[in-house]
Design a protein around this motif. Structure first.
Motif, PDB file in Angstrom:
ATOM      1  N   ALA A 185       0.826  -1.218   0.000  1.00 49.21           N
ATOM      2  CA  ALA A 185       0.000   0.000   0.000  1.00 49.21           C
ATOM      3  C   ALA A 185       0.855   1.260   0.000  1.00 49.21           C
ATOM      4  N   ARG A 186       1.934   1.253   0.751  1.00 50.10           N
ATOM      5  CA  ARG A 186       2.811   2.421   0.831  1.00 50.10           C
ATOM      6  C   ARG A 186       3.402   2.765  -0.540  1.00 50.10           C
ATOM      7  N   ALA A 187       3.752   1.729  -1.311  1.00 51.07           N
ATOM      8  CA  ALA A 187       4.326   1.942  -2.648  1.00 51.07           C
ATOM      9  C   ALA A 187       3.271   2.488  -3.613  1.00 51.07           C
ATOM     10  N   VAL A 188       2.031   2.028  -3.463  1.00 55.39           N
ATOM     11  CA  VAL A 188       0.943   2.541  -4.313  1.00 55.39           C
ATOM     12  C   VAL A 188       0.737   4.029  -4.041  1.00 55.39           C
ATOM     13  N   VAL A 189       0.747   4.417  -2.768  1.00 52.47           N
ATOM     14  CA  VAL A 189       0.594   5.826  -2.394  1.00 52.47           C
ATOM     15  C   VAL A 189       1.752   6.656  -2.949  1.00 52.47           C
ATOM     16  N   TYR A 190       2.957   6.103  -2.896  1.00 48.38           N
ATOM     17  CA  TYR A 190       4.133   6.803  -3.426  1.00 48.38           C
ATOM     18  C   TYR A 190       3.975   7.060  -4.926  1.00 48.38           C
ATOM     19  N   GLN A 191       3.512   6.058  -5.654  1.00 46.64           N
ATOM     20  CA  GLN A 191       3.314   6.220  -7.107  1.00 46.64           C
ATOM     21  C   GLN A 191       2.202   7.233  -7.393  1.00 46.64           C
ATOM     22  N   CYS A 238       2.436  10.733  -9.616  1.00 42.94           N
ATOM     23  CA  CYS A 238       1.499  11.090 -10.694  1.00 42.94           C
ATOM     24  C   CYS A 238       0.905  12.477 -10.466  1.00 42.94           C
ATOM     25  N   LEU A 239       0.542  12.772  -9.217  1.00 36.99           N
ATOM     26  CA  LEU A 239      -0.015  14.088  -8.903  1.00 36.99           C
ATOM     27  C   LEU A 239       0.994  15.195  -9.183  1.00 36.99           C
ATOM     28  N   SER A 240       2.240  14.961  -8.803  1.00 35.95           N
ATOM     29  CA  SER A 240       3.288  15.960  -9.036  1.00 35.95           C
ATOM     30  C   SER A 240       3.506  16.177 -10.530  1.00 35.95           C
ATOM     31  N   ALA A 241       3.422  15.100 -11.300  1.00 32.80           N
ATOM     32  CA  ALA A 241       3.670  15.192 -12.742  1.00 32.80           C
ATOM     33  C   ALA A 241       2.633  16.055 -13.453  1.00 32.80           C
ATOM     34  N   VAL A 242       1.426  16.110 -12.923  1.00 29.17           N
ATOM     35  CA  VAL A 242       0.366  16.921 -13.551  1.00 29.17           C
ATOM     36  C   VAL A 242       0.023  18.151 -12.716  1.00 29.17           C
ATOM     37  N   SER A 243       0.902  18.501 -11.784  1.00 25.90           N
ATOM     38  CA  SER A 243       0.784  19.721 -10.963  1.00 25.90           C
ATOM     39  C   SER A 243      -0.500  19.770 -10.144  1.00 25.90           C
ATOM     40  N   ILE A 244      -0.876  18.637  -9.584  1.00 29.77           N
ATOM     41  CA  ILE A 244      -2.021  18.588  -8.675  1.00 29.77           C
ATOM     42  C   ILE A 244      -1.499  18.524  -7.249  1.00 29.77           C
TER      43      ILE A 244
END
Length: 199
Positions: free
Chosen positions: A82-88, A92-98
């Motif tokens: 679960a921790r790795a899923v949250v990290y990914q 993704c959020l950072s990549a699209v500036s969210i």
């Protein structure tokens, strides 16, 4: 998937153990066949977009030779924790500036959106696995709108007659809906009686 529901019936837990030096430490992450509470074992409705995302993940797993795995998020035949899923997700959020939002905050947004949408509170409670609606209201419901939007909502909720009718008053609306048989029982034509009954 055919029923548009996801069955939540297990969870990832942390196991702790004592080291040789006597310190208590995290030893493993493990999936157990039960949820945190009886209410946690639940069926969550999947909107069409969610079903599409799951299909895309399954297709990716098949391309990567992971299609026979028990879990949705897998790599090299192993479940992704679960921790790795949250990290990914954060990547993704950072990549699209969210702006970063934790899974728990996303859960609160989910509950608040359902409440704003007029979904029955008991159904919301079941969707998120709460035993008591008081938990749902007290800890997971917050105002998603700014002050201006909130003020408009309050005005709209309290403006009972706006665009609903051209009648002069609520009394006139009630009077107009009275049937012929009602007139025989109560003399509604008498304004004095109408005023008494409307109080």
């Amino acid at each position: 998937m055919e029923r548009s529901q996801l069955h939540v019936h297990c969870q990832e837990t942390k196991e702790y153990a004592f080291r040789d030096d006597g310190e208590y430490h995290l030893s493993a992450h493990k999936v157990v066949g039960y949820t945190k509470s009886d209410a946690g074992d639940r069926y969550v409705y999947l909107v069409p977009e969610a079903k599409e995302i799951i299909k895309r993940i399954q297709n990716a797993n098949e391309i990567n030779g992971e299609s026979q795995q028990e879990f949705l998020f897998v790599k090299n035949g192993e479940r992704i924790k679960a921790r790795a899923v949250v990290y990914q997700l954060d990547r993704c959020l950072s990549a699209v500036s969210i702006k970063h939002k934790s899974i728990h905050k996303a859960r609160k947004t989910y509950v608040s959106a359902l409440i704003d949408g007029g979904v029955n509170i008991n159904e919301i409670r079941k969707q998120v696995g709460h035993a008591d609606v008081r938990t749902t209201y007290a800890c997971y419901c917050y105002n998603r709108f700014g002050e201006e939007a909130t003020n408009r909502q309050i005005e709209s909720a309290l403006d009972f007659n706006t665009k609903k009718t051209n009648e002069k008053s609520v009394q006139d609306q009630c009077y107009k809906k009275v049937t012929t048989s009602d007139h025989k029982i109560i003399p509604f034509q008498d304004n004095r009686n109408r005023e008494i009954l409307s109080k």
